[in-house]
Design a protein around this motif. Structure first.
Motif, PDB file in Angstrom:
ATOM      1  N   GLY A 135      36.902  33.821   4.990  1.00  0.00           N
ATOM      2  CA  GLY A 135      36.081  33.099   4.017  1.00  0.00           C
ATOM      3  C   GLY A 135      35.701  31.704   4.454  1.00  0.00           C
ATOM      4  N   PHE A 136      35.693  31.478   5.766  1.00  0.00           N
ATOM      5  CA  PHE A 136      35.386  30.138   6.277  1.00  0.00           C
ATOM      6  C   PHE A 136      35.036  30.236   7.757  1.00  0.00           C
ATOM      7  N   GLY A 137      34.102  29.408   8.192  1.00  0.00           N
ATOM      8  CA  GLY A 137      33.764  29.350   9.609  1.00  0.00           C
ATOM      9  C   GLY A 137      32.377  28.782   9.805  1.00  0.00           C
ATOM     10  N   HIS A 138      32.081  28.459  11.041  1.00  0.00           N
ATOM     11  CA  HIS A 138      30.776  27.894  11.372  1.00  0.00           C
ATOM     12  C   HIS A 138      30.366  28.413  12.747  1.00  0.00           C
ATOM     13  N   ILE A 139      29.167  28.958  12.813  1.00  0.00           N
ATOM     14  CA  ILE A 139      28.580  29.421  14.072  1.00  0.00           C
ATOM     15  C   ILE A 139      27.361  28.547  14.367  1.00  0.00           C
ATOM     16  N   VAL A 180      30.547  31.446   5.405  1.00  0.00           N
ATOM     17  CA  VAL A 180      30.359  31.160   6.826  1.00  0.00           C
ATOM     18  C   VAL A 180      29.019  30.461   7.027  1.00  0.00           C
ATOM     19  N   LYS A 181      29.054  29.322   7.687  1.00  0.00           N
ATOM     20  CA  LYS A 181      27.846  28.524   7.925  1.00  0.00           C
ATOM     21  C   LYS A 181      27.256  28.882   9.283  1.00  0.00           C
ATOM     22  N   VAL A 182      25.925  28.827   9.384  1.00  0.00           N
ATOM     23  CA  VAL A 182      25.234  29.148  10.643  1.00  0.00           C
ATOM     24  C   VAL A 182      24.130  28.126  10.871  1.00  0.00           C
TER      25      VAL A 182
END
Length: 264
Positions: A135-139, A180-182
């Motif tokens: 439920g979290f992250g950044h690409i 998740v951010k992109v």
């Protein structure tokens, strides 16, 4: 120190030089831990030594050519084992060759697509399910202004970066539901060894040298965007304005700028 980054694990591909190296330095300055991926192992090891000596962070290196698709799952499994969690992936590995379409060999076209597009997709595919689950992250995908504004002598390279932007925009909408951010990064020419391959004659560098971006400046903008909702980073501002103008008036720009574009 950036509290968003402090203690987080950041993977950077293409980390052995250029903006990849500069981004690693910026992450370490802000207390982040680093998984560094590239082909040139000796440069990764030297960077690791520099960062661990200077900053209080964990750094591990993973030799990998992102076109070795069978090896990518093994490397990302090793990263998860070594760090426990993966919080961000910066897809930076890529290269270009500036030639007219009829001069560009199919081998070179395939090479750019394999690294710039398929390698990026394969690495993203390894972290995306995990980030969705946690439920979290950044690409962050390093694309190019060439992905928005194609010019002569960059047909295959522009095509690869158009593909990166299309992929990034789709994944952004899919991943948002899971926290998740992109982000897409679209820089103009940067003063790195990228042009030792892209521009063997030195003509393009000579023509645009005064407009080239400093790699540390670009790296700072990218790292500052980590774990924010930044959709795109477009550098320099004037070139992005030109890209938007092209999208509105493509025929006019192609006609008026034709001779200028061939200075590449």
């Amino acid at each position: 120190m950036n509290r968003r980054i402090n203690g987080k694990t950041i993977i950077i591909t293409g980390a052995s030089g250029g903006i990849g190296e500069q981004m690693a330095i910026k992450v370490a300055e802000n207390g982040g831990n680093l998984a560094l991926i590239a082909r040139r192992v000796h440069l990764l090891q030297a960077l690791k030594e520099k960062l661990t000596t200077t900053f209080n962070c964990k750094v591990e290196v993973y030799p990998l050519n992102v076109t070795d698709y069978d090896q990518i799952p093994l490397v990302f499994t090793a990263i998860r084992k070594d760090f426990g969690s993966i919080h961000a992936l910066i897809n930076n590995a890529g290269y270009g060759i500036f030639q007219e379409a009829h001069e560009t060999s199919f081998q070179d076209v395939k090479g750019m697509m394999d690294v710039n597009v398929l390698g990026l997709m394969a690495c993203t595919g390894e972290v995306l399910p995990y980030m969705r689950e946690q439920g979290f992250g950044h690409i962050i995908n390093i694309a190019s202004q060439a992905g928005k504004f194609a010019t002569p002598k960059s047909s295959a390279y522009s095509a690869s970066k158009h593909a990166v932007l299309g992929y990034t925009n789709s994944v952004r909408m899919e991943a948002r539901r899971y926290g998740v951010k992109v982000t897409a990064v679209n820089p103009g020419p940067i003063a790195t060894d990228f042009f030792s391959i892209a521009d063997e004659t030195g003509t393009y560098v000579k023509n645009v040298e005064k407009f080239m971006l400093d790699p540390a400046f670009v790296a700072g903008k990218v790292v500052d965007s980590l774990f924010t909702n930044k959709r795109e980073i477009n550098l320099p501002r004037w070139m992005n304005i030109g890209s938007k103008f092209y999208q509105l008036f493509p025929s006019f720009v192609e006609k008026v700028g034709n001779n200028l574009f061939f200075k590449k």
